[in-house]
Design an enzyme around this catalytic site. Sequence first.
Site, PDB file in Angstrom:
ATOM      1  CB  THR D  33      68.094 -21.956   9.949  1.00 16.88           C
ATOM      2  OG1 THR D  33      68.001 -20.728  10.689  1.00 16.88           O
ATOM      3  CG2 THR D  33      69.214 -22.800  10.526  1.00 16.88           C
ATOM      4  CG  ASP D  34      63.954 -21.912   5.621  1.00 15.67           C
ATOM      5  OD1 ASP D  34      63.507 -22.716   6.466  1.00 15.67           O
ATOM      6  OD2 ASP D  34      63.997 -22.172   4.413  1.00 15.67           O
ATOM      7  CG  MET D  35      59.700 -19.499   7.774  1.00 18.28           C
ATOM      8  SD  MET D  35      58.557 -18.095   7.520  1.00 18.28           S
ATOM      9  CE  MET D  35      57.110 -18.650   8.439  1.00 18.28           C
TER      10      MET D  35
END
Lengths: 151, 151, 151, 151
Positions: D33-35
């Site tokens: 995942t990312d922010m």
Amino acid sequence: MVFPLALHLPARLTLYLSMITSRSSVSVRYAETDMMGVVYHGSYLPWLEVGRTALLKEHGMPYRELESDGFFLPVLEVGLRYLKPAKYDDTVVITTFLREKPTLRIRMDYELHRGDELLVTAFTMHAFIDRNGRPVRPPAAFVAAMDRLFA
Amino acid sequence: MVFPLALHLPARLTLYLSMITSRSSVSVRYAETDMMGVVYHGSYLPWLEVGRTALLKEHGMPYRELESDGFFLPVLEVGLRYLKPAKYDDTVVITTFLREKPTLRIRMDYELHRGDELLVTAFTMHAFIDRNGRPVRPPAAFVAAMDRLFA
Amino acid sequence: MVFPLALHLPARLTLYLSMITSRSSVSVRYAETDMMGVVYHGSYLPWLEVGRTALLKEHGMPYRELESDGFFLPVLEVGLRYLKPAKYDDTVVITTFLREKPTLRIRMDYELHRGDELLVTAFTMHAFIDRNGRPVRPPAAFVAAMDRLFA
Amino acid sequence: MVFPLALHLPARLTLYLSMITSRSSVSVRYAETDMMGVVYHGSYLPWLEVGRTALLKEHGMPYRELESDGFFLPVLEVGLRYLKPAKYDDTVVITTFLREKPTLRIRMDYELHRGDELLVTAFTMHAFIDRNGRPVRPPAAFVAAMDRLFA
């Protein structure tokens, strides 16, 4: 800006005269290689991001600020052609192009070089969404910057 | 549970009897290798996460729900010893251990095997924080589950 | 070099006077964050590598050359303590320390800062292997460089 | 195989009847995942690899063996369209298609689903190279397998 001369030139060259570019570079990390002995093909994607982050920052629209204002710019589409592999410890120069004035969709093009050698060409397509993932119009500051850049 | 017998055993064995474990496995991806021809040492960290995600889920505390309730469990500390390298397409079995009942700090231990071969031993240390990154007490459901598991 | 004065100082300080250091920096990429909104804990490992690559290069032993001479320096052990999270677009400064003259084992220590804030401390342990993964003595040039650095 | 019936059907459907497919699944890791709170767009590339690794293995050509025989199959081109984001802990099903009998170039197509939802469509283009990175004809066993599959 578009030079008056451009009016007499083919469409593609006109765009060339008015397009926005940015140049960044990365040093290849061991983590970015795979057992084929060269850079893993997926490792180029964060480098494209390095390129467009620089382009946005240089033109007064740091992506960090866009997000803190509630505007996100996800990748809708990506395409890469791998011509020659980058290797560990290489310096790779990323040239990012904004060839056309963005409308609701924003297209970025990329060329990655090691010295004179063209390694990869790529593009990404983006559109703004809000915190809830819904499509939104670009923020006013972004539109104003684009109007200025592509005047 | 702790068997009465355990009272007469050395401390370490007592813990063994009451500890919580979970087993998961991953198939090594090409992306996880590096030019040394084996798995990149950083690629093991997501596998530890696969291990503790399984352990939490199997004991009724899916991490996804912890986060949706506003509790986050970042890694405060990590340590790994690499004994033998995993290779592309290997099946790696991750055994995750919760050796001691967590207090404010939660320690997980890990052993990674390929068949009978021990490849890596590791540990991670965690503590709960809230959405703003401030340390908080574990959620009530977590405390209850731990009381039950380490009864 | 070790100053004569050091002879009268506590061991740790003596080492300080003779240790080798190097400084690098990275700009945090979006790809390096996770859904907690900060840098993923595993993303720091490639940065440690950036640090030790710089240290080796600055002292005349580029890692790329070590490998082309048939010497590999895998990570045998790694440990990190996360004090404060780095965030997207932060500039993170990596200071790498070679505190003791390497023998068969080489230990590197690291401190990662954002401005004055210490974010992470870490260490890695290494040893030389050959193309077939067998432990070997360090190459002569490496030993000579270490003798010179820690004279 | 191509059913006689197919002769009377439009070209695309004919291909459908004779194409090779494979199904795999992955569980989304936190690391992926990312922010933005969803899966990082680059994290899908290793999943495509999971898909084509399974397809090759199911049809008797494990990629690990191709490499140990000195044949490598790098990615020459990749394209992805992101329709909906995958999220942490989702189960993502990867369907891999070999729609046409490979010649010197091998094209794979992919569809990624979460339940009934189509998340991503993608393709990759490959060609065989040898240990020195030079283009080579596919190994005989590969050609034989393709002749059999697309008979």
